[in-house]
Design an enzyme around this catalytic site. Sequence first.
Site, short mmCIF file in Angstrom:
data_model
loop_
_atom_site.label_atom_id
_atom_site.label_comp_id
_atom_site.label_asym_id
_atom_site.label_seq_id
_atom_site.Cartn_x
_atom_site.Cartn_y
_atom_site.Cartn_z
N LYS A 101 -6.37 -5.48 3.33
CA LYS A 101 -7.15 -4.40 3.26
C LYS A 101 -8.12 -4.59 2.10
O LYS A 101 -7.63 -5.08 0.87
CB LYS A 101 -6.15 -3.13 3.08
CG LYS A 101 -6.91 -1.79 2.43
CD LYS A 101 -5.82 -0.82 2.18
CE LYS A 101 -6.48 0.51 1.90
NZ LYS A 101 -5.61 1.87 1.54
N ASP A 161 0.81 -1.24 -0.13
CA ASP A 161 0.09 0.00 0.08
C ASP A 161 0.88 1.20 0.01
O ASP A 161 1.60 1.55 0.91
CB ASP A 161 -1.12 -0.06 1.25
CG ASP A 161 -2.09 0.93 1.30
OD1 ASP A 161 -2.18 1.54 0.28
OD2 ASP A 161 -2.98 0.67 2.24
N ASP A 162 1.01 2.07 -1.08
CA ASP A 162 1.78 3.20 -1.38
C ASP A 162 3.15 2.94 -1.31
O ASP A 162 3.84 3.68 -0.89
CB ASP A 162 1.48 4.24 0.04
CG ASP A 162 -0.05 4.70 -0.22
OD1 ASP A 162 -0.59 4.38 -1.25
OD2 ASP A 162 -0.31 5.63 0.73
N CYS A 211 -5.64 4.14 -3.93
CA CYS A 211 -5.90 2.82 -3.29
C CYS A 211 -7.31 2.09 -3.95
O CYS A 211 -7.14 1.08 -4.34
CB CYS A 211 -5.79 2.83 -2.08
SG CYS A 211 -6.63 4.39 -1.33
N ARG A 248 -7.59 -1.39 -6.28
CA ARG A 248 -8.10 -2.38 -5.77
C ARG A 248 -9.37 -2.86 -6.53
O ARG A 248 -9.61 -3.87 -6.86
CB ARG A 248 -8.31 -2.29 -4.39
CG ARG A 248 -7.23 -2.48 -3.53
CD ARG A 248 -7.37 -2.08 -2.13
NE ARG A 248 -6.20 -2.12 -1.31
CZ ARG A 248 -5.06 -1.56 -1.27
NH1 ARG A 248 -5.07 -0.62 -2.19
NH2 ARG A 248 -3.97 -1.92 -0.71
N LYS A 296 1.36 9.42 -5.87
CA LYS A 296 0.05 9.14 -5.43
C LYS A 296 -0.78 10.13 -5.80
O LYS A 296 -0.48 11.30 -5.57
CB LYS A 296 -0.11 8.55 -4.40
CG LYS A 296 -1.49 7.98 -3.84
CD LYS A 296 -1.60 7.72 -2.55
CE LYS A 296 -2.75 7.36 -1.72
NZ LYS A 296 -2.80 6.99 -0.27
N HIS A 339 -11.20 -2.19 1.16
CA HIS A 339 -11.37 -0.87 0.61
C HIS A 339 -12.06 -0.77 -0.72
O HIS A 339 -11.37 0.15 -1.56
CB HIS A 339 -10.02 -0.29 0.55
CG HIS A 339 -10.30 1.34 0.85
ND1 HIS A 339 -8.99 2.30 1.07
CD2 HIS A 339 -11.21 2.19 1.47
CE1 HIS A 339 -9.55 3.22 1.53
NE2 HIS A 339 -10.68 3.39 1.76
N ASP A 380 -0.10 -0.61 -4.96
CA ASP A 380 -1.25 -0.19 -5.52
C ASP A 380 -1.14 1.34 -6.18
O ASP A 380 -2.08 1.55 -7.17
CB ASP A 380 -2.57 0.13 -4.38
CG ASP A 380 -2.20 0.80 -3.40
OD1 ASP A 380 -0.93 1.38 -3.19
OD2 ASP A 380 -2.94 0.96 -2.51
N ASN A 381 -0.23 2.03 -5.91
CA ASN A 381 0.28 3.17 -6.58
C ASN A 381 1.46 3.51 -6.05
O ASN A 381 2.22 2.80 -5.30
CB ASN A 381 -0.97 4.37 -6.30
CG ASN A 381 -1.39 4.18 -4.78
OD1 ASN A 381 -2.27 3.92 -4.51
ND2 ASN A 381 -0.35 4.65 -4.04
N HIS A 437 1.59 2.30 3.93
CA HIS A 437 0.48 3.51 4.11
C HIS A 437 0.84 4.22 5.31
O HIS A 437 0.99 3.46 6.53
CB HIS A 437 -0.87 3.06 3.78
CG HIS A 437 -1.99 4.02 3.48
ND1 HIS A 437 -2.41 4.83 4.76
CD2 HIS A 437 -2.62 4.31 2.54
CE1 HIS A 437 -3.40 5.59 4.24
NE2 HIS A 437 -3.55 5.10 2.78
#
Length: 539
Positions: free
Chosen positions: A117, A22-23, A60, A64, A382, A119, A326-327, A210
Amino acid sequence: MVAACSRADEGAPPNVLLIVADDLGYSDLGCYGGEIETPNLDALAAGGIRLTQFYTTARCCPSRASLLTGQYPHRVGLGHMTQDIGRPGYRGRIDPAAKTVADRFSGAGYRCFLSGKWHLGTDDPTRHGFERFYGTLVSAKTFWDPDHYLSIPADSERSPPAGLPQVETNDARSFYGTDALTERAQQFLAAARTTAERPWFLYLAYNAPHFPLQARREDISRYAGRYHVGWDVIRRERLARMKRLGIVPDDTDLSSRSHYWNYGQTRSGTNPPWDDLDPDRRQDLARRMAIYAAMVHRLDWGVGQVIGNLRQAGELDNTLVIFLSDNGACAEWDPHGFDIKSSNQNILHRGEELDRMGTAGTFHSLGSGWANACNTPFRLYKHFCHQGGVLTPCIVHWPAGLRASQGSLVHAPAHLIDIVPTLLDAAGIDVSRRSESEFPLAGASFVSELNREPAVPRTIFLEHEGNRGVRRGRWKLVALRDEPWELYDLMTDPIESKDLAKTNTEIVRSLSAAWDDWARTNQVTPLPDDYHVDYLKAQ
């Protein structure tokens, strides 16, 4: 495509392990040029394949949605985040008609589990093909509180996985979210093995790195002295390693320090030279990056635990493992980062306060200067569709199913929408038949490209918060919100530094028309006037 080299022909389709950070920035991992120690992911890369042009959606929730459905995110209602802003592409939850990869896998006899996660705007992943879920339905607010993580079905009454005691002290035995997700993933693997005749799909979606920046003391200590050299030095060092690894061409330049936009757009500017910061600020920022590195290091440790579990069970060879982010790294919101919550609020930590950073009860972000370094050598981060926001590492490991040389690099562009067709292709699942209400998959399997077959020419589209882009071959058309199109030749200018829009008007016209058509078809336009978030002013 893959049938000739998969175990599907032998009656044993592969297990599938999909791991998402994540991130995580493009150059954070050792195998992509980073100084953070990631031996387990580096080993996967050495035994597998790395993609160097893998695109996400810049955020995010949309990422996803694409990752799990094989659709562009607006097409399934998640063009932004989980706010419903009253437009089909922006309903803030996954469309009920959208099939997830877990729906498809479970329909083909796979057992499907999610640790991490979710989301996607709904409150129960088990209604989307997963048999069991442990993790968070939204972004993590803390890594230290077991009550922030839940189980569905509630068989464990929201307790942490076995072996992780509920204590509030910040020592090696305390609950820590990344470790909890790792251990629960292994429990799901044990459950899957009770039906050995059935393959499994495990989606391991870590919250790290994240914000909030929180990590174990022993992991922070490992990096406590590493980042006082500052982001300018780290960027140069990373680029040099990236060139040696072949991640970027030898003639790649380092992009200029990126622009930033403060929360609520109250202030903007360019990330400053590290040496222009006062000593106290440098101490604070070096600690933030040390905590971030510690989070990545612990995530890598967790990956090693799961891979070791597969190896011990004799499952690793015929498990298709894909790792990605994710990014790009998160710049929210300025070079100093924020504290307490996502806002303009920053606390300058000094002396003993530095040692408390990252522990239970604290809340920090990385800031735009370090995020720029994490996305070396690219621009922005991001939220944005320039390379720093949408390119991420992507590692594929599958000894039984890939013919390409171990440690290979694949430079052909791919996108999150390609993950579902790739997984289904590897598993031998036919998706050519579908109901009239079912969305056709938007992406394409890249298994053949991994096996050194010629890449299929394609066009990749991007949009988030009015930032937009389109990639076709060597050309990328990209723009910031409310700004005109910029055109870059990524073959000669991978860092998007030389805008060629004014001298290549026909290419701009063609690509922008393609973007307009895509945007209409996929519920992207008309773009919202108000995203219902504080950091973007309504128009």
